[in-house]
Design a protein around this motif. Structure first.
Motif, PDB file in Angstrom:
ATOM      1  N   ASP A  29     -76.980  43.198  -0.630  1.00 45.59           N
ATOM      2  CA  ASP A  29     -75.435  43.750  -0.192  1.00 45.59           C
ATOM      3  C   ASP A  29     -75.653  45.211  -0.463  1.00 45.59           C
ATOM      4  O   ASP A  29     -75.011  46.164  -0.143  1.00 45.59           O
ATOM      5  CB  ASP A  29     -74.355  43.077  -0.746  1.00 45.59           C
ATOM      6  CG  ASP A  29     -73.989  41.783  -0.100  1.00 45.59           C
ATOM      7  OD1 ASP A  29     -74.530  41.611   0.961  1.00 45.59           O
ATOM      8  OD2 ASP A  29     -73.181  40.802  -0.664  1.00 45.59           O
ATOM      9  N   ASP A  30     -76.298  45.660  -1.503  1.00 48.26           N
ATOM     10  CA  ASP A  30     -76.392  46.827  -2.036  1.00 48.26           C
ATOM     11  C   ASP A  30     -76.947  47.875  -1.266  1.00 48.26           C
ATOM     12  O   ASP A  30     -76.574  48.722  -0.699  1.00 48.26           O
ATOM     13  CB  ASP A  30     -77.114  46.981  -3.461  1.00 48.26           C
ATOM     14  CG  ASP A  30     -76.480  46.527  -4.439  1.00 48.26           C
ATOM     15  OD1 ASP A  30     -75.143  46.333  -4.536  1.00 48.26           O
ATOM     16  OD2 ASP A  30     -76.870  46.042  -5.679  1.00 48.26           O
ATOM     17  N   ASP A  31     -77.981  47.392  -0.323  1.00 49.09           N
ATOM     18  CA  ASP A  31     -78.972  47.887   0.560  1.00 49.09           C
ATOM     19  C   ASP A  31     -77.976  48.090   1.897  1.00 49.09           C
ATOM     20  O   ASP A  31     -78.083  49.378   2.593  1.00 49.09           O
ATOM     21  CB  ASP A  31     -79.920  47.214   1.244  1.00 49.09           C
ATOM     22  CG  ASP A  31     -81.126  46.862   0.090  1.00 49.09           C
ATOM     23  OD1 ASP A  31     -81.310  47.800  -0.574  1.00 49.09           O
ATOM     24  OD2 ASP A  31     -82.029  46.044   0.366  1.00 49.09           O
ATOM     25  N   LYS A  32     -77.052  47.415   2.190  1.00 53.40           N
ATOM     26  CA  LYS A  32     -76.097  47.338   3.266  1.00 53.40           C
ATOM     27  C   LYS A  32     -75.049  48.628   3.126  1.00 53.40           C
ATOM     28  O   LYS A  32     -74.848  49.289   3.713  1.00 53.40           O
ATOM     29  CB  LYS A  32     -75.351  46.125   3.540  1.00 53.40           C
ATOM     30  CG  LYS A  32     -76.193  45.153   4.423  1.00 53.40           C
ATOM     31  CD  LYS A  32     -75.436  43.880   4.462  1.00 53.40           C
ATOM     32  CE  LYS A  32     -76.375  42.971   5.138  1.00 53.40           C
ATOM     33  NZ  LYS A  32     -75.741  41.504   5.317  1.00 53.40           N
TER      34      LYS A  32
ATOM     35  N   LEU B 190     -73.207  53.975   3.645  1.00 53.74           N
ATOM     36  CA  LEU B 190     -72.977  55.456   2.958  1.00 53.74           C
ATOM     37  C   LEU B 190     -73.704  56.579   3.621  1.00 53.74           C
ATOM     38  O   LEU B 190     -73.087  57.733   3.655  1.00 53.74           O
ATOM     39  CB  LEU B 190     -73.114  55.389   1.489  1.00 53.74           C
ATOM     40  CG  LEU B 190     -71.963  54.531   0.526  1.00 53.74           C
ATOM     41  CD1 LEU B 190     -72.237  54.377  -0.755  1.00 53.74           C
ATOM     42  CD2 LEU B 190     -70.662  55.112   0.894  1.00 53.74           C
ATOM     43  N   GLU B 191     -74.943  56.311   3.862  1.00 56.43           N
ATOM     44  CA  GLU B 191     -75.750  57.249   4.559  1.00 56.43           C
ATOM     45  C   GLU B 191     -75.225  57.446   5.863  1.00 56.43           C
ATOM     46  O   GLU B 191     -75.176  58.581   6.368  1.00 56.43           O
ATOM     47  CB  GLU B 191     -77.214  56.703   4.468  1.00 56.43           C
ATOM     48  CG  GLU B 191     -77.979  56.866   3.226  1.00 56.43           C
ATOM     49  CD  GLU B 191     -79.339  56.447   3.347  1.00 56.43           C
ATOM     50  OE1 GLU B 191     -79.719  55.821   4.426  1.00 56.43           O
ATOM     51  OE2 GLU B 191     -80.115  56.442   2.266  1.00 56.43           O
ATOM     52  N   ALA B 192     -74.827  56.641   6.670  1.00 57.14           N
ATOM     53  CA  ALA B 192     -74.439  56.791   8.001  1.00 57.14           C
ATOM     54  C   ALA B 192     -73.026  57.720   7.854  1.00 57.14           C
ATOM     55  O   ALA B 192     -72.891  58.721   8.852  1.00 57.14           O
ATOM     56  CB  ALA B 192     -74.108  55.587   8.544  1.00 57.14           C
ATOM     57  N   VAL B 193     -72.218  57.552   6.897  1.00 57.22           N
ATOM     58  CA  VAL B 193     -70.775  58.156   6.910  1.00 57.22           C
ATOM     59  C   VAL B 193     -71.091  59.644   6.492  1.00 57.22           C
ATOM     60  O   VAL B 193     -70.729  60.637   7.252  1.00 57.22           O
ATOM     61  CB  VAL B 193     -69.980  57.448   5.602  1.00 57.22           C
ATOM     62  CG1 VAL B 193     -68.952  58.521   5.395  1.00 57.22           C
ATOM     63  CG2 VAL B 193     -69.499  56.190   6.230  1.00 57.22           C
ATOM     64  N   ALA B 194     -72.496  59.874   5.715  1.00 55.63           N
ATOM     65  CA  ALA B 194     -72.743  61.152   5.431  1.00 55.63           C
ATOM     66  C   ALA B 194     -73.284  61.992   6.417  1.00 55.63           C
ATOM     67  O   ALA B 194     -72.962  63.226   6.752  1.00 55.63           O
ATOM     68  CB  ALA B 194     -73.773  61.038   4.038  1.00 55.63           C
TER      69      ALA B 194
END
Length: 81
Positions: free
Chosen positions: A44-47, A52-56
């Motif tokens: 779940d940490d990977d997801k 968060l990367e997608a939002v950035a």
């Protein structure tokens, strides 16, 4: 991808789970037909990290973009008519 019969899978479950954890995909068959797939769970940490990367990336892409003087509330209200 490896196929294995249900009876054999039952007898070798620990070994198969270990292989799945290492990234191997195992298809369990019943009477020669695929019945289940054994794969490793994603962390779940990977997801969360991917989200968060997608939002950035989205925030970076929107920099400098404008609506050309239009007001977002006006556009919303126009769509409701």
């Amino acid at each position: 991808m490896r196929e294995i019969g249900l009876f054999e899978a039952k007898n070798r479950l620990s070994e198969l789970v270990g292989k799945a954890e290492k990234g191997e995909e195992i298809v369990i068959t019943r009477r020669g037909k695929p019945a289940a797939r054994l794969v490793a769970l994603r962390n779940d940490d990977d997801k969360r990290h991917q989200a968060l990367e997608a939002v950035a990336r989205i925030r970076e892409l929107r920099k400098g973009l404008t609506l050309g003087g239009l007001d977002i509330k006006e556009l919303i209200n126009e769509g409701r008519r």
